[in-house]
Design an enzyme around this catalytic site. Structure first.
Site, mmCIF file in Angstrom:
data_model
loop_
_atom_site.group_PDB
_atom_site.id
_atom_site.type_symbol
_atom_site.label_atom_id
_atom_site.label_comp_id
_atom_site.label_asym_id
_atom_site.label_seq_id
_atom_site.Cartn_x
_atom_site.Cartn_y
_atom_site.Cartn_z
ATOM 1 N N SER A 44 0.889 -1.156 0.000
ATOM 2 C CA SER A 44 0.000 0.000 0.000
ATOM 3 C C SER A 44 0.926 1.204 0.000
ATOM 4 C CB SER A 44 -0.907 0.011 1.235
ATOM 5 O OG SER A 44 -0.215 0.471 2.384
ATOM 6 N N TYR B 242 1.056 -2.218 10.854
ATOM 7 C CA TYR B 242 0.747 -2.212 9.421
ATOM 8 C C TYR B 242 1.862 -1.536 8.628
ATOM 9 C CZ TYR B 242 -2.115 -1.766 5.206
ATOM 10 O OH TYR B 242 -2.604 -1.854 3.922
#
Length: 195
Positions: free
Chosen positions: A94, A107
């Site tokens: 991402s 994350y």
């Protein structure tokens, strides 16, 4: 499906946080499909909390699924790809593989790890025809407010990247046109990381 592609699709409910389950999954793929030519690492989970409140169990889960699973699938697939002289690995990270956001310690750490793993695998596979690239993507608010004011706030296009767009990038990377793209971190983030 079989008429178009020559085989029936398969399914596994393997727990990708468990290295033994991943080994079992790849045994099934080898037995029923003859191995892996293209590997897309796309599993992920998220938890948002200040680092001092971040549950250790959530940290372990996110690292296991978002990072370690990609390591295990890649280490198992790589020998067969090298032996064939061709393979493609597409890691979906991402924008958080390149930038950070508050309250997302696990994350962001995992996605930065995916970026590094991608580069290492690209170098190790380069002379063997194996390419590896990365396609980079709790507040008391309504879902619409989170989408508008959190998720899309930093995205200049103010639109989500679609599944079809990510799939098209993966197809391109696995096609002959993508043969010389290797170890690249390719942002598909509506301009988020351009800021």
């Amino acid at each position: 499906y079989a008429d178009a592609f020559g085989s029936e699709p398969g399914f596994s409910d393997a727990d990708l946080t468990n290295p033994d389950a991943i080994e079992g999954l790849f045994g099934y793929v080898q037995r029923d499909f003859g191995g892996v030519d293209i590997l897309v690492n796309n599993a992920g989970v998220q938890h948002v909390a200040p680092i001092e409140e971040f549950p250790v169990s959530k940290w372990n889960l996110i690292i296991a699924l978002n990072l370690s699973a990609a390591f295990h699938t890649t280490r198992i697939a790589m020998p067969g790809m090298k032996e064939k002289g061709w393979g493609r690995i597409v890691n979906t990270a991402s924008a958080h593989a390149l930038v950070a956001s508050p309250f997302k310690s696990a994350y962001v750490a995992a996605k930065h790890g995916i970026a590094g793993l991608t580069k290492v695998v690209a170098l190790e596979g380069a002379e063997h025809g194996v390419r590896c690239n990365d396609t980079a993507k709790a507040r008391g608010m309504t879902e619409d407010e989170v989408i508008k004011n959190v998720i899309l706030d930093a995205q200049p296009t103010k639109q989500f990247v679609t599944v079809e767009q990510v799939a098209a990038m993966a197809v391109f990377l696995c096609s002959p046109s993508g043969d010389q793209i290797n170890g690249s971190l390719m942002s598909m983030d509506g301009g988020w990381t351009a800021q």
